[in-house]
Design a protein around this motif. Structure first.
Motif, PDB file in Angstrom:
ATOM      1  N   THR A   1     -11.420   4.408  -0.087  1.00 14.52           N
ATOM      2  CA  THR A   1     -10.325   4.219  -1.040  1.00 14.52           C
ATOM      3  C   THR A   1     -10.199   5.443  -1.939  1.00 14.52           C
ATOM      4  OG1 THR A   1     -10.663   1.836  -1.032  1.00 14.52           O
ATOM      5  CG2 THR A   1      -9.478   2.763  -2.914  1.00 14.52           C
TER       6      THR A   1
ATOM      7  N   GLY B   1       0.813  -1.206   0.000  1.00 18.67           N
ATOM      8  CA  GLY B   1       0.000   0.000   0.000  1.00 18.67           C
ATOM      9  C   GLY B   1       0.849   1.259   0.000  1.00 18.67           C
TER      10      GLY B   1
ATOM     11  N   GLU C   1      -9.985  -0.661   0.749  1.00 19.15           N
ATOM     12  CA  GLU C   1      -9.461  -1.729  -0.096  1.00 19.15           C
ATOM     13  C   GLU C   1      -8.398  -2.536   0.634  1.00 19.15           C
ATOM     14  OE1 GLU C   1      -9.430  -4.005  -3.554  1.00 19.15           O
ATOM     15  OE2 GLU C   1     -10.790  -2.379  -2.955  1.00 19.15           O
ATOM     16  N   MET C   2      -7.508  -1.852   1.364  1.00 16.34           N
ATOM     17  CA  MET C   2      -6.484  -2.554   2.138  1.00 16.34           C
ATOM     18  C   MET C   2      -7.114  -3.393   3.242  1.00 16.34           C
ATOM     19  SD  MET C   2      -3.230  -3.152   2.736  1.00 16.34           S
ATOM     20  CE  MET C   2      -2.050  -1.904   2.263  1.00 16.34           C
TER      21      MET C   2
ATOM     22  N   THR D   1      -4.448   0.572  -2.715  1.00 17.38           N
ATOM     23  CA  THR D   1      -4.497   0.385  -1.269  1.00 17.38           C
ATOM     24  C   THR D   1      -3.569   1.381  -0.581  1.00 17.38           C
ATOM     25  OG1 THR D   1      -2.850  -1.362  -1.547  1.00 17.38           O
ATOM     26  CG2 THR D   1      -5.145  -2.035  -1.394  1.00 17.38           C
TER      27      THR D   1
ATOM     28  N   LYS E   1      -8.538  -6.538   1.784  1.00 11.97           N
ATOM     29  CA  LYS E   1      -7.539  -7.523   1.398  1.00 11.97           C
ATOM     30  C   LYS E   1      -6.939  -8.241   2.599  1.00 11.97           C
ATOM     31  CE  LYS E   1      -6.018  -5.762  -3.099  1.00 11.97           C
ATOM     32  NZ  LYS E   1      -4.859  -5.335  -3.911  1.00 11.97           N
TER      33      LYS E   1
END
Length: 847
Positions: A639, A559, A601-602, A651, A605
């Motif tokens: 995001t 990221g 988003e991070m 990310t 994941k």
């Protein structure tokens, strides 16, 4: 031959209209090709290494896993590889990219800087323009001998004084003695720019750098200071492919010198030097080669269209000169003499067009360089990309002239000299041959025009694809609100201040600016979204473990890394979806509790199907300074993008300012209004407030965030592609319309007697009009059909460099086909309309 050129000049001066049209047509086509070749020559073909460039490689090291995590080298690793890699390398040098403030007090300007080992210049084969380069003693870690080598461009910008060597430069507030000037156009690591100054590695500990985010790891002797990029010169005869068989042995030696077994096994790699990318990982150079090939192919298509256009003009001119040529043949001139004469006229036209085109190419390339310089105006550097005409460019431009001469002159010359003397001497000028409809439809001049239309449609379609991509890129939702945000960049690495003092000053600035009227929110971050520099980290959940399998990928995700103050997200218009912002205490205490904020988003994941708040993450590569490697997630934000390219990580992770301070910071001031004029009007007030806080603040720039978005390099590249291909398409469209009009006008003039007879026998004006238009419409339809097939093929080739657009985009295909068809039919309309005004009596009496 001289007599041929003298006669050609007289003939061309007798027809100034034809000559001017031909020269302008060729100037556009040859100018485009010359400009594109100059760009490709400077960017792709010109070697960046002066001496035997095929022997020089960049050296990288990466973890032996599926992710191939690359990092820079430590000084100890560099020296060990330099000593133990002699079976593959003749020499190896180290360099680091940095920035520094050059000048005194308020005259200080931030400049691009290279710190290198003493052998960097000799490895590259560079000789000092004046003075000398630094030596091994001056490059010894922590030697702190204040010497500097200036670039040729920097020396010229400062007047090119003869006494410049030996003078003193103020760099980050300290005096440095100029000991030499690097050669003109030299960088060694980039085809575009060179640093303003070169410094020995020995001054690194006292320099500081925006491009280094560690405030404590400045000593090169420290085994965990990974700061150097390596470049090596391989032994003569060794290629990159043959070197790969020897790299495992070097990798074993490299792993034996690692200070921490937790680093896992690493491998050493060699790659050809990048022409643009200054990075610790090898770049992908294929798109550059592809783009250069496509640009040259599109420019070549423009030249072909222009030559087809001019060939038609010469065919028409040859018809009007049929009596003259027949008379010269009857008086004893050989066919080869006539061809030489006509080719001399063509070459003279091509050379005149080439000269004008060369001037146009220089002007266009200067505009491009000025645009690029304005884009990167927050850091000073020396341009080494030289697009001015030199011997290779002049030679290739002359070759374009010769090629154009062959393309547009040879065919008409051969046709003009294939004469029937008796018939041509009796026939009146412009009288058409008695041929059938099919033969007339596919006459050479009409095939030429249809070819122009098909090629022009291909170029228009390519332009449409790039314009669609540019519109999508410009209209992309970045995930933050740029309107209403006034951004100030400050680089505290240019000042000799303790990081703790700088952080206190930053917090004071935030507090004081927050009190200004009209201010809604204030925050500071170490990275600017859509900025030209990025910083990334790879993190993973603490519940995951790193595999010992070299082929297994690391868990977690990479990221973009930013250190921030409280209020940063409100200032840039990013929403905190869950959790909280950092507290003031967390941002001030460097040794406090480790916390982080992730974007959505991070979080998705790392913790799919789970709540990220309260979870713990860690860096896959622990901090080199030994600080704790366990961070608690306290917030999740929406995001938001860093640039328009989809290959950039979407990310992000954020840490408090004290835990990621790097010297360069961006102050975001969110105002109560989003109007750009009001935001720009706030600049004097904010500048005055900052001056009141500290007159010596290292303010680099101040601008509305919306203006900075327009200066994003990735967005500029997408727009540049649209501009270049749009220029190709526009020129092609213009040439095609002129070609269609010229051929149809000439055809109508040749058929004047036929039209007169038709009208005398009872044909109406609309019958004559439909006769001309029907032929033009059918030819246009056939050409557009072929052009659509060419366009779809070109789209597949362009697919690799298009931005978020289908290579067979129906809207671009329909719009370009419609535009070209309408333009071609309009070009047919005017001659067809003129044909309806033919007077039968006048036409029949015409001799």
């Amino acid at each position: 031959m001289i007599q041929n050129f003298k006669f050609a000049l007289r003939q061309l001066l007798k027809a100034p209209g034809f000559t001017a049209t031909a020269v302008l047509t060729l100037a556009l086509a040859i100018g485009v090709n010359s400009a594109i070749f100059a760009l490709i020559n400077g960017v792709v073909l010109h070697p960046i290494v002066p001496l035997r460039p095929q022997e020089v490689v960049n050296v990288y090291n990466c973890r032996q896993n599926a992710n191939h995590d690359y990092r820079a080298f430590s000084y100890n690793e560099f020296r060990a590889l330099q000593q133990n890699g002699s079976d593959l390398f003749v020499d190896m040098a180290g360099l680091e990219f940095a920035v520094a403030g050059i000048g005194r007090n308020h005259e200080m300007r931030r400049s691009f800087v290279f710190l290198t080992s003493e052998n960097y210049f000799s490895l590259m084969g560079a000789q000092p323009f004046r003075g000398r380069f630094y030596n091994a003693e001056e490059c010894r870690p922590n030697a702190n001998i204040a010497v500097v080598v200036a670039s040729y461009g920097f020396w010229k910008r400062h007047g090119g004084r003869n006494d410049f060597v030996g003078s003193t430069l103020q760099i980050n507030g300290q005096p440095y003695t100029v000991i030499g000037i690097s050669p003109k156009g030299f960088c060694g690591a980039s085809a575009l720019i060179a640093p303003d100054i070169w410094l020995p590695l020995g001054v690194r500990s006292q320099l500081g750098s925006t491009l280094d985010d560690s405030e404590s790891m400045r000593d090169l002797n420290s085994p965990k200071v990974y700061a150097l990029n390596l470049v090596g010169r391989m032994r003569p005869g060794v290629t990159i492919e043959s070197a790969k068989s020897r790299l495992p042995v070097i990798s074993q030696r490299f792993n034996s010198m690692q200070v921490d077994g937790a680093e896992f096994q690493r491998e050493v790699q060699v790659h050809a030097p990048s022409r643009f990318d200054l990075s610790t990982s090898p770049p992908d150079s294929e798109p550059i080669t592809l783009i250069a090939t496509l640009l040259m192919a599109m420019a070549g298509a423009v030249l072909l269209i222009a030559c087809l256009n001019l060939a038609n003009m010469l065919l028409a001119r040859g018809t009007t000169r049929a009596k003259e040529i027949a008379l010269r043949l009857a008086l004893g001139a050989s066919r080869w003499q006539i061809i030489k004469q006509l080719l001399a006229e063509g070459l003279l036209l091509a050379i005149c067009g080439g000269v004008v085109g060369l001037v146009l190419s220089v002007w266009c390339n200067n505009l491009l360089l000025n645009s690029l310089a304005a884009l990167l105006n927050n850091i000073n550097f020396s341009f080494i990309l030289d697009l001015r005409p030199n011997l290779p460019i002049l030679g290739v431009t002359f070759l374009f002239c010769l090629l154009a001469t062959v393309l547009f002159s040879l065919g008409p010359a051969l046709k003009a000299t294939r004469a029937d003397l008796v018939n041509d001497l009796k026939q009146q000028v412009g009288e058409p041959a008695r041929i059938g409809r099919l033969s007339r439809f596919f006459a050479p001049r009409h095939i030429s025009v249809m070819s122009q239309i098909a090629l022009s449609l291909m170029l228009l379609f390519a332009a449409g694809l790039f314009f669609r991509g540019a519109l999508k890129a410009a209209g992309l939702n970045p995930g933050f609100v740029a309107a209403g945000d006034l951004v100030t960049e400050m680089d505290f690495s240019l000042l000799k201040k303790e990081p703790s003092d700088v952080r206190r000053e930053v917090f004071n600035i935030v507090q004081r600016v927050r009190e200004l009227p009209g201010v809604k929110a204030v925050g500071v971050g170490t990275m600017l979204p859509y900025g030209n520099f990025g910083n990334s980290r790879r993190i993973m959940s603490t519940r995951s473990t790193l595999s010992n399998d070299p082929k297994a990928p690391d868990p977690g995700a990479t990221g973009l890394f930013t250190a921030t103050t409280p209020g940063y997200f409100d200032a840039i218009g990013v929403k905190i979806l869950r959790g909280r912002d950092f507290t003031q205490a967390e941002c001030e205490d460097k040794n406090g509790r480790r916390v982080t904020i992730l974007d959505a988003e991070m979080a998705k994941k790392l913790f799919p199907g789970e709540e990220a708040i309260g979870q713990h993450v860690r860096y896959t590569i622990p901090p080199a300074d030994g600080s704790p490697n366990d961070l608690e997630v306290v917030g999740v934000v929406n995001t938001h993008r860093h640039d328009v390219q989809n290959d950039t990580p979407l990310t992000r992770l954020f840490v408090p300012l004290a835990q990621g301070y790097g010297g360069n910071v961006f102050l975001h001031v969110r105002l109560n209004t989003q109007q750009r004029q009001a935001v720009a009007g706030m600049i004097p007030t904010l500048r005055s407030a900052l001056r009141d806080i500290d007159p010596d603040l290292p303010v680099i720039g101040m601008a509305p965030f919306t203006d900075l978005l327009e200066k994003s390099v990735s967005l500029w590249i997408v727009k540049l592609g649209a501009l270049l291909f749009g220029a190709f398409g526009g020129i092609a469209l213009l040439l095609a319309v002129v070609g269609v009009y010229g051929v149809k006008a000439y055809a109508v003039a040749c058929r004047t007697r036929e039209i007169g007879i038709r009208m005398a026998l009872g044909a109406r004006r609309q019958d004559v009009f439909s006769l001309i238009m029907r032929q033009g419409a059918m030819q246009t339809a056939l050409a557009v059909t072929v052009g659509i097939l060419l366009s779809l093929a070109a789209g597949r080739i362009l697919a690799q460099i298009l931005y978020d657009v289908s290579p067979s985009d129906p809207f671009a295909l329909f719009a370009s086909s419609l535009m070209l068809a309408v333009a071609a039919l309009l070009a047919c309309f005017l001659p067809a309309r003129r044909a309806t005004y033919v007077n039968p009596i006048t036409a029949l009496r015409t001799e």
